[in-house]
Design a protein around this motif. Structure first.
Motif, short mmCIF file in Angstrom:
data_model
loop_
_atom_site.label_atom_id
_atom_site.label_comp_id
_atom_site.label_asym_id
_atom_site.label_seq_id
_atom_site.Cartn_x
_atom_site.Cartn_y
_atom_site.Cartn_z
N UNK A 1 4.04 15.96 -2.84
CA UNK A 1 3.12 17.10 -2.80
C UNK A 1 2.97 17.62 -1.38
N UNK A 2 2.83 16.69 -0.42
CA UNK A 2 2.67 17.10 0.98
C UNK A 2 3.91 17.85 1.47
N UNK A 3 5.07 17.42 1.04
CA UNK A 3 6.30 18.09 1.43
C UNK A 3 6.30 19.54 0.96
N UNK A 4 5.88 19.76 -0.30
CA UNK A 4 5.83 21.11 -0.84
C UNK A 4 4.79 21.97 -0.14
N UNK A 5 3.68 21.35 0.21
CA UNK A 5 2.51 22.15 0.61
C UNK A 5 2.24 22.12 2.11
N UNK A 6 3.16 21.55 2.88
CA UNK A 6 2.95 21.49 4.33
C UNK A 6 2.67 22.86 4.95
N UNK B 1 8.11 8.99 23.98
CA UNK B 1 6.67 9.20 23.95
C UNK B 1 6.22 9.45 22.52
N UNK B 2 5.11 8.82 22.13
CA UNK B 2 4.57 8.97 20.78
C UNK B 2 4.05 10.38 20.57
N UNK B 3 4.56 11.04 19.54
CA UNK B 3 4.13 12.41 19.27
C UNK B 3 2.87 12.40 18.41
N UNK B 4 2.01 13.38 18.62
CA UNK B 4 0.78 13.50 17.84
C UNK B 4 1.10 14.01 16.44
N UNK B 5 0.11 13.89 15.53
CA UNK B 5 0.27 14.42 14.18
C UNK B 5 0.57 15.92 14.23
N UNK B 6 -0.14 16.64 15.08
CA UNK B 6 0.04 18.08 15.17
C UNK B 6 1.47 18.42 15.60
N UNK B 7 2.00 17.67 16.56
CA UNK B 7 3.38 17.92 17.02
C UNK B 7 4.37 17.64 15.89
N UNK B 8 4.12 16.57 15.13
CA UNK B 8 5.02 16.24 14.03
C UNK B 8 4.97 17.30 12.94
N UNK B 9 3.78 17.81 12.63
CA UNK B 9 3.64 18.86 11.62
C UNK B 9 4.40 20.11 12.06
N UNK B 10 4.21 20.52 13.30
CA UNK B 10 4.89 21.73 13.79
C UNK B 10 6.41 21.55 13.77
N UNK B 11 6.87 20.36 14.14
CA UNK B 11 8.30 20.11 14.13
C UNK B 11 8.85 20.13 12.70
N UNK B 12 8.11 19.53 11.77
CA UNK B 12 8.55 19.49 10.37
C UNK B 12 8.63 20.90 9.79
N UNK B 13 7.73 21.76 10.18
CA UNK B 13 7.74 23.12 9.67
C UNK B 13 8.96 23.92 10.16
N UNK B 14 9.57 23.48 11.24
CA UNK B 14 10.75 24.17 11.74
C UNK B 14 12.04 23.54 11.22
N UNK B 15 11.91 22.51 10.38
CA UNK B 15 13.09 21.91 9.78
C UNK B 15 13.41 20.52 10.24
N UNK C 1 10.75 14.28 11.65
CA UNK C 1 9.34 14.36 12.03
C UNK C 1 8.44 14.20 10.81
N UNK C 2 8.82 14.81 9.69
CA UNK C 2 8.02 14.66 8.48
C UNK C 2 8.01 13.20 8.03
N UNK C 3 9.16 12.53 8.11
CA UNK C 3 9.23 11.13 7.72
C UNK C 3 8.35 10.27 8.61
#
Length: 302
Positions: free
Chosen positions: A55-60, A1-15, A19-21
């Motif tokens: 920059x986005x990686x640093x400032x997520x 299932x296609x994940x939303x931007x918000x789901x990807x951001x939350x997943x990226x923040x946990x490592x 998801x960030x890619x």
């Protein structure tokens, strides 16, 4: 299932770097279109996109609304493009404006050192060629980030700094995409700091002849203010000038990637001669066979 931007951001923040890619690849076309609209069809447009990713990686962690990831990324690329446009202007500025967070924001290494992205990014930096690694460590992991300062430390022209950073950003972007699913184990950042502190302590203990013999190769090259100063005897003279006047040197930070080390230092001048040394300096150190083969020094301005 296609994940939303918000789901990807939350997943990226946990490592979850995959998801960030996915998040950045999803918006890459839109970011490139925005960059082209501002800059035109030039290589700078792709440079702006790559810098936006870093920059986005640093400032997520600063993104307050995960649902707004798209607009947030487009604002970053617009700001990056504006900086590139200012560099195009034929006005007598001392140096190009660095693509860094505004004053008061955490330094990139501080953010990376505390965040999900640390190991991923440090591993990617370690894969760069030595010349590219040097400019990246200075640009994104030190207090000496201007093109002029990097040129002084590396002994190259500012145009070469710009081209190496451009090549490094593109290589990093590719490597980060390719390694998003991998687990990385970065070198112990605190171990590098301890090593640098021990080195500076030994230098100031009156036994720096031993430090020179142990740490620095006989064919050492020392560069300062953008030019070749000399060899180990020149470094000894610099130490005599500094420590002989009662000046202290304190480590601000240290980072390393393979055989490249970057140390930021503060000078502590004696009360009797408060202007003896500038406020601080950066040391760009290149190792060969475990000993210092090249050392570049740039000084902070008062």
């Amino acid at each position: 299932m296609l994940r939303s931007d918000a789901e990807l951001v939350r997943a990226a923040r946990t490592g979850d770097m995959a998801a960030f890619a996915v998040l950045t690849e999803r918006h890459r076309a839109g970011l490139r279109a925005t960059a082209i609209a501002v800059l035109g069809y030039t290589d700078e447009a792709e440079d702006a996109v790559q810098d936006t990713m870093l920059t986005a990686m640093r400032r997520l962690p600063e993104l307050r609304d995960p649902e707004a990831a798209g607009p947030w990324l487009r604002q970053i690329v617009r700001n990056t493009c504006k900086m590139l446009l200012r560099r195009r202007q034929p006005v007598p500025v001392a140096e190009p404006e660095p693509l860094m967070p505004p004053a008061g924001d955490p330094r990139p290494d501080e953010v990376l050192g505390q965040s999900y992205a640390r190991d991923w990014v440090r591993d990617a930096v370690g894969r760069l060629s030595l010349p590219l690694r040097e400019v990246v460590l200075l640009r994104y992991f030190s207090d000496y980030t201007s093109y002029h300062q990097i040129a002084e430390l590396c002994g190259i022209g500012e145009d070469t700094v710009a081209s190496r950073l451009r090549d490094a950003r593109r290589t990093l972007a590719h490597t980060l995409r390719e390694t998003a699913d991998d687990a990385h184990h970065a070198a112990d950042h605190e171990a590098h700091r301890r090593q640098a502190r021990d080195h500076l302590t030994a230098m100031q203990s009156g036994t720096y002849d031993r430090v020179l013999d142990d740490w620095y190769r006989p064919d050492l090259s020392v560069f300062a203010l953008g030019g070749l100063v000399g060899d180990r005897s020149a470094l000894r003279a610099m130490m005599d000038y500094t420590f002989g006047a009662g000046v202290g040197v304190r480590l601000r930070d240290a980072t390393a990637s393979g055989e490249v080390l970057v140390w930021d230092t503060d000078y502590i001048n004696p009360h009797s001669d408060p202007e003896h040394c500038p406020p601080g300096s950066a040391w760009l150190i290149r190792l060969r066979e475990g000993r210092v083969a090249r050392m570049g020094v740039a000084y902070a301005t008062r």
